[in-house]
Design a protein around this motif. Structure first.
Motif, mmCIF file in Angstrom:
data_model
loop_
_atom_site.group_PDB
_atom_site.id
_atom_site.type_symbol
_atom_site.label_atom_id
_atom_site.label_comp_id
_atom_site.label_asym_id
_atom_site.label_seq_id
_atom_site.Cartn_x
_atom_site.Cartn_y
_atom_site.Cartn_z
ATOM 1 N N ALA A 140 12.374 39.211 -101.921
ATOM 2 C CA ALA A 140 12.793 39.982 -100.745
ATOM 3 C C ALA A 140 11.614 40.237 -99.824
ATOM 4 O O ALA A 140 11.752 40.321 -98.609
ATOM 5 C CB ALA A 140 13.396 41.310 -101.194
ATOM 6 N N PHE A 141 10.449 40.335 -100.427
ATOM 7 C CA PHE A 141 9.228 40.633 -99.695
ATOM 8 C C PHE A 141 8.910 39.569 -98.640
ATOM 9 O O PHE A 141 8.336 39.855 -97.609
ATOM 10 C CB PHE A 141 8.088 40.746 -100.712
ATOM 11 N N GLN A 142 9.302 38.321 -98.937
ATOM 12 C CA GLN A 142 9.022 37.237 -97.993
ATOM 13 C C GLN A 142 9.675 37.491 -96.638
ATOM 14 O O GLN A 142 9.155 37.115 -95.604
ATOM 15 C CB GLN A 142 9.528 35.897 -98.575
ATOM 16 N N GLY A 143 10.845 38.151 -96.653
ATOM 17 C CA GLY A 143 11.512 38.410 -95.380
ATOM 18 C C GLY A 143 11.176 39.776 -94.812
ATOM 19 O O GLY A 143 11.471 40.067 -93.663
ATOM 20 N N ASP A 144 10.590 40.648 -95.627
ATOM 21 C CA ASP A 144 10.257 41.998 -95.198
ATOM 22 C C ASP A 144 8.740 42.116 -95.080
ATOM 23 O O ASP A 144 8.060 42.470 -96.024
ATOM 24 C CB ASP A 144 10.769 43.032 -96.217
ATOM 25 N N SER A 145 8.226 41.802 -93.929
ATOM 26 C CA SER A 145 6.766 41.776 -93.770
ATOM 27 C C SER A 145 6.372 42.279 -92.397
ATOM 28 O O SER A 145 5.804 41.537 -91.602
ATOM 29 C CB SER A 145 6.235 40.366 -94.002
ATOM 30 N N ILE A 146 6.676 43.531 -92.124
ATOM 31 C CA ILE A 146 6.409 44.083 -90.802
ATOM 32 C C ILE A 146 4.917 44.136 -90.496
ATOM 33 O O ILE A 146 4.492 43.858 -89.376
ATOM 34 C CB ILE A 146 7.046 45.486 -90.654
ATOM 35 N N VAL A 147 4.081 44.467 -91.497
ATOM 36 C CA VAL A 147 2.639 44.539 -91.278
ATOM 37 C C VAL A 147 2.079 43.155 -90.969
ATOM 38 O O VAL A 147 1.323 42.965 -90.007
ATOM 39 C CB VAL A 147 1.922 45.166 -92.489
ATOM 40 N N SER A 148 2.469 42.170 -91.793
ATOM 41 C CA SER A 148 1.997 40.800 -91.574
ATOM 42 C C SER A 148 2.460 40.267 -90.220
ATOM 43 O O SER A 148 1.713 39.578 -89.522
ATOM 44 C CB SER A 148 2.499 39.880 -92.688
#
Length: 482
Positions: A140-148
């Motif tokens: 899920a982290f791959q799509g949730d990366s606001i900082v990156s």
């Protein structure tokens, strides 16, 4: 080997007792300190048991250690099930340990071995479930990366700001607040740096603690416009500093020759007024003030006029002129100098000196070396080697953090002080703590061999010989009496 085994038995017995105490406390009250302590205990028992050859103890404590690791990282809660597994694990480890200590088979029989296998299976199941959850989170982290995403955006904005945000203690969940703040950055500009990662936002638990959020942001907006975007729920403090190149240069101290010459003149002339203001009050006269003020100040003002205008020098020049006018006003008229006038002059004098000292501290004229701990001589030697000797007049050696100074260090310090003296540089010692009375006594005991000037503050040391010895002795006595 016999001695090693005896040590192992003694240490393990003590660790098992501490583990039980931690678990009893955790039964009634959650404590991250106890969780961490318990983790370290099982880690220590695991390592020493494997070294001795007790692999069964090592294997079980290894699994307990892994389970506690994910608890202390906030990935699972310390609930009744985890506590029960820890208690059971500790009981089994104790039985295995006693069996080996007493050289009997209680910890090796088939029933006991089967019970350990069941217990280890329960712990492995929890570890495996957490591992699967971690894999799901990473996916899920791959799509949730606001900082990156923010960091990867094209840089925009003529201004650069350092922003520091702290949160209130009663914040229930940090992740949504962090997300809101970073989401607002999209409307402000671009993100250059932050101490928070996407993992901190999307994988944080309710117990996650971040002391403060630090960001560097580029934006076309002015500082006053930014606060609205960080005024969100549970944000307690917001600090914004403009670190744009043009803004930083405005605050910079010039290192050119004119600036050096001005400060050289200032720090040679200005301290001459100190003994008149602070030490010779009974003999004060208007004539003395006029004589001491007029010529030195005229030279100081002539020098400061030649400095390239910057915010720092401009403000300093204004303060110098204000103090000069105040001194002249005090000497005008027929009335004698009043105590209130002298007190005001003393206050303004110190404020002006501290302002000028802050501008040059560490840059030129005054260098400062703060001792961080023992074995500092080599670091001090390296620092002195790197100093620009041509524009340094004083080295302030701050020993406030030092507990003790040894004979060989004193000898080296004396050599360094004398070498600096030959180059026209004064070494002064700062000891800002009444807890360092022993250190002060050591320096007092060698005054006949080498005189070290001791001061309570950097400003005292910067003023140097113009500080009253009686004033320092009075301070020392007051501190000692406390």
């Amino acid at each position: 080997m016999d001695q090693l085994y005896v040590t192992y038995l003694e240490e393990t017995e003590e660790l098992l007792q501490k583990a039980e105490e931690c678990l009893i406390r955790l039964e009634t009250d959650y404590s991250s300190d106890d969780i961490n302590a318990l983790f370290r205990i099982f880690h220590s028992i695991k390592g020493s048991s494997q070294m001795i050859g007790h692999d069964d103890i090592g294997n079980l404590t290894h699994k307990l250690e892994d389970m506690l690791d994910i608890v202390r990282k906030g990935r699972i809660d310390l609930d009744g099930q985890i506590l029960q597994l820890c208690f059971s694990g500790l009981d089994h480890v104790k039985l295995m340990f006693e069996s080996k200590k007493n050289q009997n088979d209680d910890g090796n029989n088939e029933v006991f071995t089967h019970a350990v296998e069941i217990l280890e299976g329960k712990i492995v199941k929890i570890l495996k479930a957490n591992s699967e959850t971690e894999n799901h989170r990473k996916a899920a982290f791959q799509g949730d990366s606001i900082v990156s995403t923010l960091k990867g955006m094209e840089r925009t904005g003529t201004n650069r700001y350092c922003i520091c945000i702290s949160f209130s203690d009663d914040i229930p969940m940090l992740s949504p607040i962090l997300f809101m703040i970073f989401n607002n950055i999209k409307d402000i500009g671009s993100l250059v740096y932050t101490n928070v990662s996407d993992e901190d936002i999307y994988e944080a638990s309710a117990n996650t603690q971040i002391p403060s959020l630090v960001m560097i942001v580029e934006s076309d907006w002015e500082e006053a416009e930014l606060y609205t975007y960080f005024d969100v729920l549970y944000v307690e403090k917001v600090a914004i500093a403009d670190i744009s190149e043009h803004q930083m240069l405005k605050q910079a101290t010039s290192l050119d020759q004119d600036s050096r010459r001005f400060f050289e003149k200032f720090f040679l002339a200005f301290p001459k007024l100190y003994p008149v203001l602070f030490q010779n009050r009974k003999d004060l006269s208007k004539a003395e003030y006029t004589e001491l003020i007029h010529e030195p100040f005229q030279k100081i003002l002539e020098k400061v006029d030649k400095i390239p205008v910057s915010a720092v020098e401009k403000k300093l020049k204004q303060e110098i002129e204000t103090f000069y006018d105040l001194c002249l006003h005090a000497t005008s008229g027929k009335r004698a100098l009043q105590v209130e006038t002298i007190e005001l002059l003393c206050q303004k004098y110190l404020e002006l000196f501290e302002m000028a000292y802050a501008d040059v501290k560490g840059k030129f004229f005054y260098k400062i070396f703060k001792v961080k701990g023992s074995h500092f001589i080599d670091h001090l030697k390296g620092y002195i080697e790197r100093m620009n000797k041509s524009c340094t007049r004083k080295l302030l050696l701050d020993l406030s953090r030092l507990e003790m100074i040894h004979e060989h260090e004193l000898k080296s310090l004396i050599e360094l002080k004398r070498r600096l003296h030959d180059m026209g540089i004064v070494m002064s010692v700062v000891i800002d703590s009444r807890l360092r009375k022993r250190l002060i006594n050591i320096f007092d005991s060698i005054q006949t061999i080498e005189h070290f000037a001791l001061f309570y503050t950097e400003v005292d040391a910067a003023l140097g010989d113009h500080i009253s010895v009686l004033v320092n002795e009075k301070r020392c006595m007051e501190d000692f009496m406390k």
